[in-house]
Enzyme design. Sequence first.
Site, short mmCIF file in Angstrom:
data_model
loop_
_atom_site.label_atom_id
_atom_site.label_comp_id
_atom_site.label_asym_id
_atom_site.label_seq_id
_atom_site.Cartn_x
_atom_site.Cartn_y
_atom_site.Cartn_z
N LYS A 50 0.40 -1.18 0.29
CA LYS A 50 0.03 0.01 0.12
C LYS A 50 1.01 1.46 -0.23
O LYS A 50 0.64 2.21 -0.57
CB LYS A 50 -0.50 0.17 0.94
CG LYS A 50 -2.12 -0.97 0.88
CD LYS A 50 -2.78 -1.59 2.13
CE LYS A 50 -4.34 -2.34 1.91
NZ LYS A 50 -4.44 -2.46 3.35
N GLN A 94 -5.01 -1.63 9.84
CA GLN A 94 -4.89 -3.22 8.96
C GLN A 94 -5.01 -4.00 10.22
O GLN A 94 -4.70 -4.23 10.42
CB GLN A 94 -3.69 -3.35 9.04
CG GLN A 94 -3.16 -4.34 8.14
CD GLN A 94 -2.92 -4.74 6.64
OE1 GLN A 94 -3.52 -3.34 5.89
NE2 GLN A 94 -4.66 -5.76 6.31
N ASP A 117 -11.19 3.41 4.34
CA ASP A 117 -11.59 1.74 3.72
C ASP A 117 -12.96 1.04 3.94
O ASP A 117 -13.55 0.38 3.61
CB ASP A 117 -11.40 0.51 5.76
CG ASP A 117 -9.49 0.05 4.63
OD1 ASP A 117 -9.61 -0.51 3.97
OD2 ASP A 117 -9.62 -0.40 5.65
#
Length: 283
Positions: A50, A94, A117
């Site tokens: 990422k 994460q 997200d």
Amino acid sequence: MTAALIDGKAHAAALRADVAAGVTRLGRAPGLAVVLVGDDPASGVYVRAKGKACREAGMASFEHRLPAETTQDALLALVRRLNADPAVDGILVQLPLPDHINPDAVIATIDPDKDVDGFHPVNVGRLASGLHGFVPCTPLGCLMLLKDTLGDLSGLEAVVVGRSNIVGKPMAQLLLGANATVTVAHSKSRDLPALCRRADILVAAVGRPGMIRGDWVKPGATVIDVGINRVEGGLVGDVAYDEVAAHAAHITPVPGGVGPMTIACLLRNTLTSAERRRMKEAA
Ligand code: NDP
């Protein structure tokens, strides 16, 4: 019939180039903060990927690597600091988190307008209500692949196998929003093969290698394989590829299908966040 391959890598490269052009137009580097707690090797790989993708698109990547024993309070304090930091447009924590940290509490602390997200309950509600928010990256990528492949999805029968908050449920909402007729199947569904055979669009997001068999697929269907399963010999999807490719018109491979779109959509969401902030500041 032999299905045409949906080339996720090529679609993702095009999307990343679009995002990079958008960053240039914006005139400043949007910032993505990625928080990793602990040393799960797979999560470490994702976080590195990422960061690299961010930099390649001209964005700023802020990586926060915290030890596994970090307390929930310390993590929430970091998220609040990132919420308040004007250089940060997107925040991603994460998953999975260590057992002593409640992921729902962490997600609920992220500013919904930086929640790239799309997991915050406010964004889940916005998606269900058809309002602008952030949509989870994997299903967003699947929808883009479907629209690029099929054009208008109105009236098509879509079956989503899997109902997780990360993939299955938002995928169903997106397909409904695109006017497909949507069925969501899960581990308690009866006669899964018959349900799948109804699908013009079949999305598999289960986590079981090769579960979707060739005779579960309607001839001419479009099959999106979200599954990423590590088996001896490499990565495979939830779809028995060779069998299904003999029935379907279009199919995503694993790897090289949905996976590359996920990171590209994360960049897209981060740019969108920066653009929305610019519009708010100008108003
Ligand atoms: P989850 O484990 O959270 O959800 C799996 C879903 O599949 C559940 O809804 C479960 O049903 C359903 N299911 C399990 N077994 C069966 C069965 N025998 N028949 C029908 N349904 C079943 O997984 P995720 O949604 O997080 O991920 C799914 C897959 O996608 C995984 O392989 C994951 O690695 C991959 N993935 C890939 C991404 C990418 O970027 N390409 C990103 C995210 C995930 P129930 O709810 O009843 O338990």
